[in-house]
Design a protein around this motif. Structure first.
Motif, short mmCIF file in Angstrom:
data_model
loop_
_atom_site.label_atom_id
_atom_site.label_comp_id
_atom_site.label_asym_id
_atom_site.label_seq_id
_atom_site.Cartn_x
_atom_site.Cartn_y
_atom_site.Cartn_z
N HIS A 2 0.83 -1.20 0.00
CA HIS A 2 0.00 0.00 0.00
C HIS A 2 0.87 1.25 0.00
N GLY A 3 0.31 2.34 -0.49
CA GLY A 3 0.92 3.63 -0.31
C GLY A 3 0.47 4.22 1.02
N ILE A 11 7.37 13.14 5.93
CA ILE A 11 6.87 13.35 4.58
C ILE A 11 6.27 14.75 4.45
N LYS A 12 6.71 15.45 3.42
CA LYS A 12 6.12 16.75 3.11
C LYS A 12 5.04 16.61 2.05
N TYR A 13 5.30 15.78 1.05
CA TYR A 13 4.32 15.55 -0.02
C TYR A 13 4.14 14.04 -0.20
N ASP A 14 2.90 13.58 -0.10
CA ASP A 14 2.61 12.16 -0.27
C ASP A 14 1.99 11.92 -1.64
N PHE A 15 2.79 11.41 -2.56
CA PHE A 15 2.32 11.06 -3.91
C PHE A 15 2.08 9.56 -4.03
N LEU A 323 15.30 5.67 -7.06
CA LEU A 323 14.59 6.95 -7.14
C LEU A 323 13.62 7.13 -5.98
N HIS A 324 12.96 6.06 -5.60
CA HIS A 324 12.01 6.13 -4.48
C HIS A 324 12.71 6.63 -3.22
N GLN A 325 13.88 6.07 -2.92
CA GLN A 325 14.60 6.45 -1.71
C GLN A 325 15.15 7.86 -1.82
N LYS A 326 15.62 8.25 -2.99
CA LYS A 326 16.15 9.60 -3.17
C LYS A 326 15.08 10.65 -2.95
N LEU A 327 13.86 10.38 -3.44
CA LEU A 327 12.75 11.31 -3.19
C LEU A 327 12.35 11.29 -1.72
N LEU A 328 12.37 10.10 -1.13
CA LEU A 328 12.01 9.98 0.28
C LEU A 328 12.96 10.80 1.15
N ASP A 329 14.22 10.82 0.79
CA ASP A 329 15.20 11.60 1.55
C ASP A 329 14.89 13.09 1.50
N LYS A 330 14.11 13.50 0.50
CA LYS A 330 13.74 14.90 0.36
C LYS A 330 12.30 15.16 0.81
N ILE A 332 9.50 13.45 -0.07
CA ILE A 332 8.47 13.14 -1.06
C ILE A 332 8.32 11.63 -1.18
N LEU A 333 7.08 11.15 -1.04
CA LEU A 333 6.82 9.72 -1.08
C LEU A 333 6.05 9.37 -2.35
#
Length: 369
Positions: A2-3, A11-15, A323-330, A332-333
């Motif tokens: 699940h997301g 998390i700042k933005y949950d995509f 990419l998922h982890q790199k965005l998560l570090d910023k 963004i999910l």
């Protein structure tokens, strides 16, 4: 699987979750506040007002409707009711179906129909032949499919339902994302009204009205099957908050008259009326379509392989398996799709959010690249 796993990360933005970017209607939020006055009361175990509103909205008998604590409660309830020996699913598709099958019908044999990237994950031409060959007790489809977001063509859907009827297969059609895809006229519910289809249609307020925390969905099917599904669910599975929110959401969707029954009696249901959906849903569908096209074009310009979508989410492929982890570090999910049958590392799904949020995602992707 699940997301929405915002509890283990900052998390700042949950995509990763695919909700209506317009947010819940004000009337739904007001209804949730009003429900506070009833927390000392047991909720109605028969969901009388909610079921009446759904029946009026869809012009169906109340006995055809089974409300549930989200679609995730209804799926195993439906499977327990049908107890299929053989079930056919597509791959990739929402993994919760197989999880429910393994729990509710552990002896069921699962037959997967592969969807290919080179065909943009559309249903294969031979799907009806496969249904006729396998003769599954249950066929589970999602319209539009998850994670790629493509709707099933109307003529293909009719061929599938005709084949299911011929071989005695029950079709479970998950339409939880259909209302936001602009394909309301393709809903199987319209045919359930006029034909004796061996089908169950699954819907959720969660996605359409952006209320995942409330937990509210429903199934629509023939009366006898609905009664059997209901018997598989616990008592009081819908809180007063869910029932109040559901009634208010139906009012918003139907222009404020569905609880008084004016959508019934031969008047087209709100999702198929000549003027389209009501103001809230019309604006939501237009917003999703506009932002989806923008986000798809920008993702392609960044070099990602983007798969066609009709929904409020987009499947894309990247050479970057982290990419998922790199965005998560910023903060963004997005959804890492490597756990879907038929997908591998490098496949990702992103929700379509507001323009400001979509720009934030794209800027972050530009910085990473």
């Amino acid at each position: 699987m699940h997301g929405g796993n915002i509890y283990e990360n900052r998390i700042k933005y949950d995509f990763s979750v695919n909700l209506n970017p317009a947010g819940p209607p004000d009337s739904v939020q007001d209804a949730l506040v009003a429900a506070l006055n009833h927390v000392e009361e047991y909720p109605d175990p028969e969901y009388r007002e909610l079921r009446r509103g759904l029946a009026n909205y869809w012009q169906l008998a109340e006995e055809q409707i089974v409300p549930g604590n989200g679609a995730s409660e209804l799926i195993p309830g439906i499977i327990r009711t049908l107890s299929p020996k053989t079930c056919m699913v597509t791959a990739p598709c929402y993994s919760g179906y197989e999880t429910a099958l393994n729990a509710a019908a552990p002896s069921s044999r699962i037959h997967r129909i592969p969807l290919r990237a080179e065909d943009d994950f559309t249903l294969p031409e031979n799907i009806c032949q496969e249904i006729a060959r396998v003769k599954p007790n249950l066929l589970i489809l999602t319209n539009p499919n998850n994670p790629n977001g493509k709707r099933i063509a109307a003529n293909r859907l009719r061929e599938i339902t005709d084949t299911c009827r011929m071989v005695g297969t029950v079709l479970l059609m998950d339409e939880c994302f259909l209302a936001l895809s602009g394909g309301a006229a393709d809903s199987l519910i319209h045919r359930i009204r006029s034909e004796a289809l061996p089908a169950v249609v699954l819907r959720a307020f969660t996605k359409t009205f952006a209320i995942p925390g409330v937990r509210l969905g429903y199934a629509i099917c023939s009366g006898p099957m609905a009664e059997r599904i209901q018997s598989e669910l616990p008592e009081w599975n819908l809180s007063v908050f869910a029932q109040y929110a559901g009634r208010a959401a139906l009012e918003a969707a139907a222009g404020g008259n569905v609880m008084r029954g004016t959508a019934a009696g031969g008047t087209p249901a709100p999702e198929t009326s000549a003027g389209g959906t009501s103001g809230y849903l019309t604006a939501s569908v237009e917003m999703v379509a506009r932002e989806r096209e923008y986000l798809m074009a920008e993702l392609e310009s960044l070099g990602f392989r983007v798969f066609p979508s009709d929904a409020n989410y987009i499947l894309f492929q990247s050479r970057d398996r982290e990419l998922h982890q790199k965005l998560l570090d910023k903060g963004i999910l997005i959804r890492d799709c490597r756990d879907y049958h038929g997908l591998t590392a490098g496949f990702y799904r992103t929700a379509v959010r507001t323009h400001r949020e979509n720009m934030a995602l794209l800027q972050c992707l530009r910085n990473i690249k």
